[in-house]
Design a protein around this motif. Structure first.
Motif, PDB file in Angstrom:
ATOM      1  N   VAL A  72      39.857  42.913  42.303  1.00 47.41           N
ATOM      2  CA  VAL A  72      40.568  43.907  41.497  1.00 47.41           C
ATOM      3  C   VAL A  72      41.336  43.224  40.371  1.00 47.41           C
ATOM      4  N   VAL A  73      41.960  42.090  40.678  1.00 46.43           N
ATOM      5  CA  VAL A  73      42.645  41.312  39.634  1.00 46.43           C
ATOM      6  C   VAL A  73      41.645  40.867  38.569  1.00 46.43           C
ATOM      7  N   ALA A  74      40.476  40.432  38.997  1.00 49.31           N
ATOM      8  CA  ALA A  74      39.446  40.009  38.049  1.00 49.31           C
ATOM      9  C   ALA A  74      39.030  41.155  37.138  1.00 49.31           C
ATOM     10  N   VAL A  75      38.935  42.371  37.685  1.00 49.74           N
ATOM     11  CA  VAL A  75      38.589  43.545  36.881  1.00 49.74           C
ATOM     12  C   VAL A  75      39.641  43.782  35.810  1.00 49.74           C
ATOM     13  N   VAL A  76      40.901  43.789  36.215  1.00 52.66           N
ATOM     14  CA  VAL A  76      41.989  44.067  35.265  1.00 52.66           C
ATOM     15  C   VAL A  76      42.046  43.002  34.177  1.00 52.66           C
ATOM     16  N   VAL A  77      41.976  41.734  34.566  1.00 50.84           N
ATOM     17  CA  VAL A  77      42.043  40.641  33.590  1.00 50.84           C
ATOM     18  C   VAL A  77      40.858  40.696  32.633  1.00 50.84           C
ATOM     19  N   THR A  78      39.677  40.945  33.173  1.00 51.28           N
ATOM     20  CA  THR A  78      38.485  40.987  32.323  1.00 51.28           C
ATOM     21  C   THR A  78      38.564  42.119  31.315  1.00 51.28           C
ATOM     22  N   VAL A  79      38.928  43.314  31.772  1.00 52.66           N
ATOM     23  CA  VAL A  79      38.982  44.469  30.874  1.00 52.66           C
ATOM     24  C   VAL A  79      40.020  44.261  29.773  1.00 52.66           C
TER      25      VAL A  79
END
Length: 301
Positions: A72-79
């Motif tokens: 989920v952290v990866a999703v937020v950072v990527t977006v």
């Protein structure tokens, strides 16, 4: 209304026989190519908003939490990195603000549906919207081949997450993750839909800044609130599978109808003005999304 619905049905038929082309992509291309003299702007807006609301029924909070905190952290950072990074690239390359915003939205979140949702709060030319949809189609289709090729040595779970984080359209995500198997596809779709949730705060943020200068659109459009309500409703588990399957088909029809209506407002000569700079922006944004997604997954996912 029947004009855009007919365009949506035709696009679904073409998508059935050529799955690599999403129904939304086909719909906007049909709208551009088929001469329609009626003013479809009002019905297009209504179909778009209804489609985005129904899109919320494709994701539950339990599916998001099942990914794990790191993903989920990866999703937020990527977006966020892809969105603001693409805006910076657009300024550096020298494309219009409208095109830069549309490309940043579509490439970082969920392709064509994110683009037309952002258009509801941003003051952009319809040609910029159509050009960005074209770029999403072009580079998302290229990612279908490149993601499994580059990720051939990865495990199926990692490749599924990377496809969900880096490929633009949901249909393109499915195609990119398919070579790694059904498990990879399932993970990829959940990761992708988790990216879609971030459409609400990003649209709200742009809407807030748009209110500071000129006409004042709503900070958070009601249809975006409706999307979040549908996510919560899906999360309760009270909806039977037949309802969810019907909602999924309905979402595709509504968004395809909206994209067809959008296409009818476009003039090809004006779209082509983005030219080489638009192509460069799309390429750089795609590389940015893919690289950030890979790096954040390696660290956190």
């Amino acid at each position: 209304m029947w004009v855009v619905l007919t365009g949506a049905v035709v696009s679904l038929v073409i998508n059935h026989f050529v799955p690599v082309l999403s129904a939304l992509t086909v719909a906007v291309l049909l709208g551009v190519l088929i001469p329609v003299h009626a003013d479809l702007r009002l019905v297009t807006r209504r179909f778009l908003r209804a489609g985005v609301v129904l899109l919320g029924l494709q994701l539950s909070l339990s599916e998001v939490t099942s990914l794990g905190f790191g993903t989920v952290v990866a999703v937020v950072v990527t977006v966020l990195t892809a969105f603001f990074g693409t805006l910076a690239l657009a300024r550096w390359i020298g494309v219009s603000r409208g095109l830069g915003l549309m490309v940043a939205t579509g490439f970082s979140i969920c392709g064509a549906s994110a683009i037309v949702a952002m258009d509801s709060v941003a003051r952009t030319d319809k040609e910029d919207v159509a050009a960005s949809v074209t770029l999403v189609t072009l580079y998302g289709t290229a990612a279908i081949a490149l993601v499994p090729l580059i990720g051939s040595g990865m495990g199926s779970e990692f490749l599924g997450k990377w496809a969900g984080l880096s490929v633009h359209e949901v249909a393109q995500v499915v195609a990119a993750a398919s070579p790694a198997g059904a498990a990879a596809v399932g993970i990829a779709v959940v990761v992708k839909l988790t990216r879609v949730v971030l459409l609400a705060p990003i649209v709200a943020g742009v809407g807030f800044f748009q209110r500071q200068d000129g006409p004042k659109p709503p900070v958070v459009p009601l249809f975006v609130v409706g999307f979040l309500v549908m996510v919560l409703l899906r999360s309760t588990g009270i909806l039977p599978p037949v309802v969810l399957d019907g909602a999924k088909l309905g979402t595709t029809v509504l968004l395809a109808a909206a994209m067809f209506g959008l296409g009818t407002t476009v003039r090809l000569r004006q779209v082509l003005r983005s030219g080489r700079r638009g192509l460069v922006l799309g390429a750089l944004s795609t590389v940015l999304v893919g690289a950030v997604a890979f790096g954040t997954l390696m660290v956190a996912g």
